[in-house]
Enzyme design. Sequence first.
Site, short mmCIF file in Angstrom:
data_model
loop_
_atom_site.label_atom_id
_atom_site.label_comp_id
_atom_site.label_asym_id
_atom_site.label_seq_id
_atom_site.Cartn_x
_atom_site.Cartn_y
_atom_site.Cartn_z
N LYS A 1 0.83 -1.21 0.00
CA LYS A 1 0.00 0.00 0.00
C LYS A 1 0.86 1.25 0.00
O LYS A 1 0.59 2.22 -0.73
CB LYS A 1 -0.93 -0.01 1.22
CG LYS A 1 -1.74 1.26 1.41
CD LYS A 1 -2.69 1.50 0.23
CE LYS A 1 -3.36 2.87 0.35
NZ LYS A 1 -4.28 2.94 1.49
N CYS B 1 -3.69 9.55 2.22
CA CYS B 1 -2.80 8.49 1.73
C CYS B 1 -1.53 9.04 1.10
O CYS B 1 -0.45 8.88 1.65
CB CYS B 1 -3.55 7.63 0.71
SG CYS B 1 -4.77 6.51 1.44
#
Length: 411
Positions: free
Chosen positions: A207, A261
């Site tokens: 990720k 993010c």
Amino acid sequence: MPRNISRVAVIGLGYIGLPTAAILADHGVTTIGMDVSERNVAAINRGEVPFVEPGLREVLQRAVISGTLSATTQTPEADAYIVAVPTPFTETHSADLSYIEAAADGIAAKLTGGELIILESTSPPGATEHLAQRILSARPDLSTADILVAHCPERVLPGKIMEEMITNDRIIGGLTPEAAEAARDLYAAFCKGEFLLTDARTAEMAKLTENSFRDVNIAFANELSVISHKLGIDVWELIELANHHPRVNILQPGPGVGGHCIAVDPWFIVDAAPQDANLIRTARQTNDAKPEWVLGRIEQALESAGTGATVALLGLAFKANIDDLRESPSLHIAEQLAQRAPDAQLLAVEPHIEALPASLAGFGNVELSGLDEALERADVVVLLVDHQVFKELPVSRLADATVIDTRGIWR
């Protein structure tokens, strides 16, 4: 879904946790959401969504009405737990795992053995192991064989969460193969994408790698925009021409990088390997510096406009067509400009919020404005977010103002 899982608890009902809980419940899984905000819990139990996400309200309402979804401020007993809490970074850019630790403490008190615990929060390598160790330290009567722990990072795009949560492939990393398989079986209740099983550390790193890849490429575009402005070149035309090469695909520049993010995750890699993550660090610094460059352009425009000029700041969210202000470079620009240009009147135009965020509300020279009023009053118009309503704006309406377009929509 595993035969021994009949009740799932989702810890953290934010931008990821609430959609996850709603989709699980909408697919017939008895789901209890837990959040520390009494206001949000009450709203969810009424079938109301505390933030903007297309399609979420309808799914949430169906689940609440059917009785498969409820929310509480206390950690419930469950057969499986999905942890979707924030993982911000500290002033030194290291990961703040306090929210994960608090979730672990709450879960530990409810365990009887055999539960599945999934960390979905984006986190640095080793965080899933830390979660398991925290739980087991609080429960010395349990061993590693008594719980199944896995990491399954979210990989969805705000604005398309309800679609992508079902269709996207899922990376699932278990502390054991059995944990990965159990997590896969749970997500199979609603996910139609491919399941990619690995270990927890690799899943965590995957990720971070995805978002760091984008951050590095955005940094290239942002650096090009600074260079092009100095050389008198239209950066958007430049990128369009370069992208005609069959092996070139340059992203678009902007006022910086925001969100929960891309603006955060690369720092977790830098923190994990500070001596080796040189390119990733430089990209982060390049993108973090872009808002200051935009502020410099605005201040130049204000010098030309004179004392008491009015500036329309179009967009505060971190990306188009959402209300999410987390790590938003546009919001940072508005905050800094309010402080540095006290004689200017700032009209913040953000169609997806109903009130100024607290960080702006204290300034006497800032007000939340509608688009039409802002354009009528503005001496300087700064496009910060490419919301659809701004894209549809006729360029002719900008004729009387100095325009700074950080997104290239009014070329």
